[in-house]
Design a protein around this motif. Sequence first.
Motif, mmCIF file in Angstrom:
data_model
loop_
_atom_site.group_PDB
_atom_site.id
_atom_site.type_symbol
_atom_site.label_atom_id
_atom_site.label_comp_id
_atom_site.label_asym_id
_atom_site.label_seq_id
_atom_site.Cartn_x
_atom_site.Cartn_y
_atom_site.Cartn_z
ATOM 1 N N THR A 1 3.198 -5.318 16.143
ATOM 2 C CA THR A 1 3.231 -4.282 15.105
ATOM 3 C C THR A 1 4.497 -4.354 14.255
ATOM 4 O OG1 THR A 1 4.229 -2.679 16.627
ATOM 5 C CG2 THR A 1 1.818 -2.704 16.482
ATOM 6 N N ILE A 2 5.306 -5.397 14.425
ATOM 7 C CA ILE A 2 6.496 -5.580 13.599
ATOM 8 C C ILE A 2 6.123 -6.471 12.417
ATOM 9 C CG2 ILE A 2 8.845 -6.462 13.478
ATOM 10 C CD1 ILE A 2 8.613 -4.008 15.196
ATOM 11 N N LEU A 3 6.267 -5.933 11.201
ATOM 12 C CA LEU A 3 5.852 -6.639 9.991
ATOM 13 C C LEU A 3 7.063 -6.985 9.140
ATOM 14 C CD1 LEU A 3 3.432 -7.577 8.221
ATOM 15 C CD2 LEU A 3 3.533 -5.335 7.108
ATOM 16 N N LEU A 4 7.183 -8.265 8.791
ATOM 17 C CA LEU A 4 8.233 -8.761 7.906
ATOM 18 C C LEU A 4 7.689 -8.790 6.482
ATOM 19 C CD1 LEU A 4 10.926 -10.314 7.327
ATOM 20 C CD2 LEU A 4 9.690 -12.404 7.961
ATOM 21 N N VAL A 5 8.456 -8.241 5.534
ATOM 22 C CA VAL A 5 7.990 -8.124 4.150
ATOM 23 C C VAL A 5 9.057 -8.647 3.199
ATOM 24 C CG1 VAL A 5 7.202 -6.538 2.350
ATOM 25 C CG2 VAL A 5 6.618 -6.088 4.735
ATOM 26 N N GLY A 6 8.646 -9.470 2.235
ATOM 27 C CA GLY A 6 9.523 -9.936 1.164
ATOM 28 C C GLY A 6 8.972 -9.480 -0.177
ATOM 29 N N THR A 7 9.843 -9.001 -1.065
ATOM 30 C CA THR A 7 9.389 -8.407 -2.318
ATOM 31 C C THR A 7 9.799 -9.250 -3.527
ATOM 32 O OG1 THR A 7 11.372 -7.101 -2.828
ATOM 33 C CG2 THR A 7 9.820 -6.176 -1.229
ATOM 34 N N ASN A 8 9.320 -8.834 -4.704
ATOM 35 C CA ASN A 8 9.630 -9.570 -5.927
ATOM 36 C C ASN A 8 10.980 -9.185 -6.522
ATOM 37 O OD1 ASN A 8 9.039 -7.039 -6.860
ATOM 38 N ND2 ASN A 8 7.488 -7.687 -8.341
ATOM 39 N N ILE A 9 11.739 -8.325 -5.858
ATOM 40 C CA ILE A 9 13.099 -8.018 -6.295
ATOM 41 C C ILE A 9 14.123 -8.480 -5.270
ATOM 42 C CG2 ILE A 9 12.412 -6.086 -7.751
ATOM 43 C CD1 ILE A 9 13.338 -4.195 -5.530
ATOM 44 N N GLY A 10 13.703 -9.347 -4.349
ATOM 45 C CA GLY A 10 14.643 -9.960 -3.420
ATOM 46 C C GLY A 10 14.912 -9.196 -2.151
ATOM 47 N N ASP A 11 14.159 -8.135 -1.874
ATOM 48 C CA ASP A 11 14.361 -7.382 -0.640
ATOM 49 C C ASP A 11 13.590 -8.006 0.509
ATOM 50 O OD1 ASP A 11 15.957 -5.528 -1.873
ATOM 51 O OD2 ASP A 11 14.313 -4.162 -2.335
ATOM 52 N N ILE A 12 14.183 -7.974 1.706
ATOM 53 C CA ILE A 12 13.529 -8.415 2.930
ATOM 54 C C ILE A 12 13.633 -7.270 3.931
ATOM 55 C CG2 ILE A 12 13.484 -10.125 4.792
ATOM 56 C CD1 ILE A 12 15.060 -11.965 2.834
ATOM 57 N N SER A 13 12.489 -6.783 4.420
ATOM 58 C CA SER A 13 12.482 -5.619 5.300
ATOM 59 C C SER A 13 11.633 -5.875 6.534
ATOM 60 C CB SER A 13 11.934 -4.384 4.565
ATOM 61 O OG SER A 13 12.721 -4.059 3.446
ATOM 62 N N LEU A 14 11.969 -5.153 7.613
ATOM 63 C CA LEU A 14 11.155 -5.137 8.822
ATOM 64 C C LEU A 14 10.588 -3.734 8.982
ATOM 65 C CD1 LEU A 14 13.281 -7.071 11.478
ATOM 66 C CD2 LEU A 14 11.334 -7.894 10.185
ATOM 67 N N TRP A 15 9.280 -3.653 9.239
ATOM 68 C CA TRP A 15 8.599 -2.364 9.407
ATOM 69 C C TRP A 15 7.905 -2.309 10.753
ATOM 70 C CZ3 TRP A 15 8.902 1.536 5.823
ATOM 71 C CH2 TRP A 15 9.383 1.202 4.554
ATOM 72 N N GLU A 16 7.968 -1.154 11.401
ATOM 73 C CA GLU A 16 7.146 -0.871 12.579
ATOM 74 C C GLU A 16 5.937 -0.103 12.053
ATOM 75 O OE1 GLU A 16 4.994 -0.217 15.283
ATOM 76 O OE2 GLU A 16 6.765 -1.180 16.145
ATOM 77 N N VAL A 17 4.754 -0.759 12.048
ATOM 78 C CA VAL A 17 3.607 -0.152 11.380
ATOM 79 C C VAL A 17 3.041 1.025 12.166
ATOM 80 C CG1 VAL A 17 3.036 -2.333 10.249
ATOM 81 C CG2 VAL A 17 1.924 -1.756 12.411
ATOM 82 N N GLY A 18 3.352 1.115 13.453
ATOM 83 C CA GLY A 18 2.873 2.246 14.224
ATOM 84 C C GLY A 18 3.586 3.537 13.861
ATOM 85 N N SER A 19 4.910 3.472 13.739
ATOM 86 C CA SER A 19 5.704 4.662 13.425
ATOM 87 C C SER A 19 6.012 4.792 11.943
ATOM 88 C CB SER A 19 7.024 4.620 14.209
ATOM 89 O OG SER A 19 7.799 3.506 13.806
ATOM 90 N N GLN A 20 5.659 3.768 11.154
ATOM 91 C CA GLN A 20 5.945 3.721 9.714
ATOM 92 C C GLN A 20 7.441 3.743 9.426
ATOM 93 O OE1 GLN A 20 3.131 6.096 7.219
ATOM 94 N NE2 GLN A 20 2.613 7.048 9.163
ATOM 95 N N GLU A 21 8.242 3.249 10.349
ATOM 96 C CA GLU A 21 9.688 3.217 10.171
ATOM 97 C C GLU A 21 10.137 1.858 9.664
ATOM 98 O OE1 GLU A 21 12.396 5.506 12.977
ATOM 99 O OE2 GLU A 21 10.732 4.959 14.279
ATOM 100 N N ARG A 22 11.102 1.881 8.747
ATOM 101 C CA ARG A 22 11.747 0.633 8.336
ATOM 102 C C ARG A 22 12.888 0.356 9.299
ATOM 103 N NH1 ARG A 22 14.033 -0.161 2.302
ATOM 104 N NH2 ARG A 22 15.625 1.310 3.030
ATOM 105 N N LEU A 23 12.810 -0.759 10.001
ATOM 106 C CA LEU A 23 13.780 -1.064 11.051
ATOM 107 C C LEU A 23 15.015 -1.780 10.523
ATOM 108 C CD1 LEU A 23 11.272 -2.357 13.747
ATOM 109 C CD2 LEU A 23 12.112 -0.030 13.428
ATOM 110 N N ALA A 24 14.846 -2.557 9.473
ATOM 111 C CA ALA A 24 15.974 -3.317 8.925
ATOM 112 C C ALA A 24 15.688 -3.642 7.474
ATOM 113 C CB ALA A 24 16.208 -4.596 9.728
ATOM 114 N N HIS A 25 16.750 -3.855 6.715
ATOM 115 C CA HIS A 25 16.606 -4.145 5.298
ATOM 116 C C HIS A 25 17.770 -5.013 4.847
ATOM 117 C CE1 HIS A 25 17.329 -3.214 0.962
ATOM 118 N NE2 HIS A 25 16.048 -3.493 0.915
#
Length: 420
Positions: free
Chosen positions: A11-35
Amino acid sequence: MSMDFHPQQQTILLVGTNIGDISLWEVGSQERLAHESFKVWDISAASMALQTTLLNDAAISVNRCVWEPNGLMLVNDIVFAHPKKQLCIVTCGDDKTIKVWDVVAGRRQYTFEGHEAPVYSVYHHLLENIQFIYSTAIDGKIKAWLYNCLGSRVDYDAPGHWCTMMAYSADGTRLFSCGTSREGESHLVEWNESKGAIKRTYSGFRKRSLGVVQFDTTRNRFLAAGDEFQIKFWDMDNTNMLTAVDADGGLPASPRLRFNKVGSLLAVTTSDNGIKILANSDGLRLIRMLESKSIDKNRPLIVNALGPVGNVSGAIAPTVEWPDRVPPAVSINSWYYGQQQIFYVKPHIADDGDKVKSWEIPDVSDLSQMKALRVPDSIAPSKVVQLIYTTCGPALLALTASAVHKLWKWQHGERNPSGK
């Protein structure tokens, strides 16, 4: 722009965006764990053209972010490889080359040349202890490279002759590609590797796509692609589209998508810069197990399950249950949105004042980094046969050989105000 589930923490999702952000999300709790924001490793080693571009345009897009197979590190672009048992990353770009880099030292190990157009994507694969790289260029050429630097071993023409990405089935026996032509015609196909020819062409792309269609495979059974503001599903053995879902709307024309490694969750991008998570029955159980009681009730969270339903009245839309245990002959009319059963998470972006949790897996290189701790126990000693963390890690739970459960909770204090 890019998503990848952790190989073990499903349930840990790594996301990269078009403005250069890299984030980790816990999809169960909807919390951003790191950015983190994208950074060039060594800007002084970059070409002057790249340095000038970085100064003039600070918005750097993270086109691809992936986990290393053990989940201990991640890269922004493109894939991991293990030539000669050495951890490397493989990159490609507008210089028409494929490069292999040592992850630790940053030194270039291999350079593959032969494409006549910018290279759009690369895909590393291991087949019978032989490691090789597939690459696709924007002129539709597909090539394969071994690490002996003797040049490309294959030269395929991708349907559409433009941007294409490759992927194998989970067992590594079936090769697929999906891409879109300059005119917007999309193609999803299975390849016969020994003949270098297309084995199957999957139908279902009826309109001209507004962007390059992305796809993913799950287990050894299903394919999914984002097109026409929907997610489309195919059975690997049937060229006809199995079903298409709009996930309650809000998807872009060509949504990006990614399955977790066991195929129980599917992450899909939304047109308002959010993420929706679709879950099958296994994924739903996983999400419910990890749900925190502290979730904000006002956040848009819809939890449903996918599966067969009887005696349902009113209009219903067909869908698919994608684990391997689905019967071989899947009828499109036998699988439904049982009770609006999609799990949808729209990420809560923390304000600047919000405290973002750090999430790291440090390398243990010597015994001085390890520590023994004796926890208090007022009950008679007994052999511990199983020891686990409780959900979210605020306590330890032990099962003893005498069939007694023991629970230890972290104490609140100055050094641990959260009690975790």
